[in-house]
Design an enzyme around this catalytic site. Structure first.
Site, PDB file in Angstrom:
ATOM      1  N   HIS A  79       0.606  -0.770   0.104  1.00  0.00           N
ATOM      2  CA  HIS A  79       0.029  -0.280  -0.430  1.00  0.00           C
ATOM      3  C   HIS A  79       0.776   0.872  -0.245  1.00  0.00           C
ATOM      4  CE1 HIS A  79      -3.973  -2.271   1.632  1.00  0.00           C
ATOM      5  NE2 HIS A  79      -3.050  -2.611   0.311  1.00  0.00           N
ATOM      6  N   GLU A  81       1.353   4.045   1.627  1.00  0.00           N
ATOM      7  CA  GLU A  81       1.696   4.114   3.037  1.00  0.00           C
ATOM      8  C   GLU A  81       2.389   2.820   3.341  1.00  0.00           C
ATOM      9  OE1 GLU A  81      -1.623   3.763   2.512  1.00  0.00           O
ATOM     10  OE2 GLU A  81      -2.952   4.705   3.242  1.00  0.00           O
ATOM     11  N   CYS A 114      -5.800   2.338   5.695  1.00  0.00           N
ATOM     12  CA  CYS A 114      -6.774   0.358   5.964  1.00  0.00           C
ATOM     13  C   CYS A 114      -6.418  -0.372   6.750  1.00  0.00           C
ATOM     14  CB  CYS A 114      -6.579  -0.407   4.786  1.00  0.00           C
ATOM     15  SG  CYS A 114      -4.936  -0.940   4.970  1.00  0.00           S
ATOM     16  N   CYS A 117      -2.448  -0.015   7.204  1.00  0.00           N
ATOM     17  CA  CYS A 117      -1.872   1.302   7.811  1.00  0.00           C
ATOM     18  C   CYS A 117      -1.869   1.513   8.696  1.00  0.00           C
ATOM     19  CB  CYS A 117      -2.002   1.929   5.981  1.00  0.00           C
ATOM     20  SG  CYS A 117      -1.736   0.773   4.625  1.00  0.00           S
TER      21      CYS A 117
END
Lengths: 193, 193
Positions: A79, A81, A114, A117
């Site tokens: 992801h 992040e 999410c 993260c």
């Protein structure tokens, strides 16, 4: 046994694209604007999902960007992040970028994190989280934010991490809508049963 | 701007060590025993924290191991579960290792996952999570499991992920105690405020 490796690496276009960007980003809208445009470029250049993030220092200097490369890397961990945090730690040569609380780095995320993260932020040394689009905006196009606690903002604040939401939310959410409208893949293995 | 990379890579001793291990691990205790010994080797060889994990197929075949390398890699993301998931996805060449629910892979973790690794599991395609030591065992030596929802087991089950706890808990927790007794570093940036 052959042991694989995974390289956390930005797509090739990101380096030249950053060279053409400002050197510092004084206002919060400058930083979020950069990250939202990074998320747009990531979908237009077809290098991943509609999410970007970046770590900045307290002077608005860019430490490390990140884009979602889940599909292109075959790695569900990657992801935006996570990439920004890992690359910032590599750049600063420490796993706690705050260095025991001495420095306040900011993570700008084009969409609220999410569950994964969110859980990664306290370990990183990030002191300020700034979010553009809301989780609801990602969910509106079919993405799943995962089993994040409903009190996630308070949970970060309790750990000394400031959270700012809705910064350029409309602009950030527009990229999500562009991705959905272009037929972008909504990967979502966790919710299949 | 110089763009860094981060390589998710097992320590060098892991390959030869696996060569000397059994080829399959039929019983759950075989698999957990392997992972617990992996966590012990990781601290004895001073390549990271007292945590290991591995992804196995339904025949007890090892797909990918992982060890905690947060300190040695300067990367707070590199918990054992994250490494095992990323390397399994690389080996299987897909970000959803279940391939849309067709395959049931198991993640064995020497200690219950932290908030980040918990959040990573639904995205990975893992269908069964098996834990050794409890979160309380990690907390007893000063580690922080992060802002994980109190209903984390139910949250995974609701997503079709089976969770088995306390498998060889004492043996797994013994490695945590060994680490603490040897003066191993309890890194914990998230809880500093």
């Amino acid at each position: 046994m052959k042991l694989p490796e995974v390289v956390i690496r930005l797509p090739e276009w990101v380096g030249p694209w950053i060279e053409r960007s400002p050197k510092t980003f004084p206002a919060i809208e400058d930083r979020m604007g950069f990250v939202v445009e990074l998320s747009r470029q990531n979908i237009r250049r077809q290098t991943g999902g509609p999410f970007a993030a970046a770590v900045f220092d307290m002077n608005g200097g860019l430490i490390a960007p990140g884009v979602n490369t889940v599909i292109t890397s075959n790695c569900s961990i990657l992801h935006a992040e996570i990439m920004a945090i890992a690359l910032a730690q590599q750049t600063l040569e420490r796993y706690d970028i705050s260095d025991g609380g001495k420095f306040s780095f900011e993570l700008i995320a084009s969409t609220e994190p999410c569950a994964m993260c969110f859980g990664a932020i306290p370990w990183s040394g990030i002191r300020i989280l700034v979010c553009g689009a809301r989780s609801a905006d990602a969910e509106a196009i079919g993405f799943d934010e995962g089993p994040k606690p409903s009190g996630w903002v308070a949970a970060l604040k309790n750990r000394g991490i400031e959270v700012k939401r809705n910064v350029m939310r409309d602009a950030a959410a527009l990229v999500l809508k562009e991705y959905a409208a272009s037929g972008g893949q909504i990967y979502n293995p966790g919710s299949t049963t």
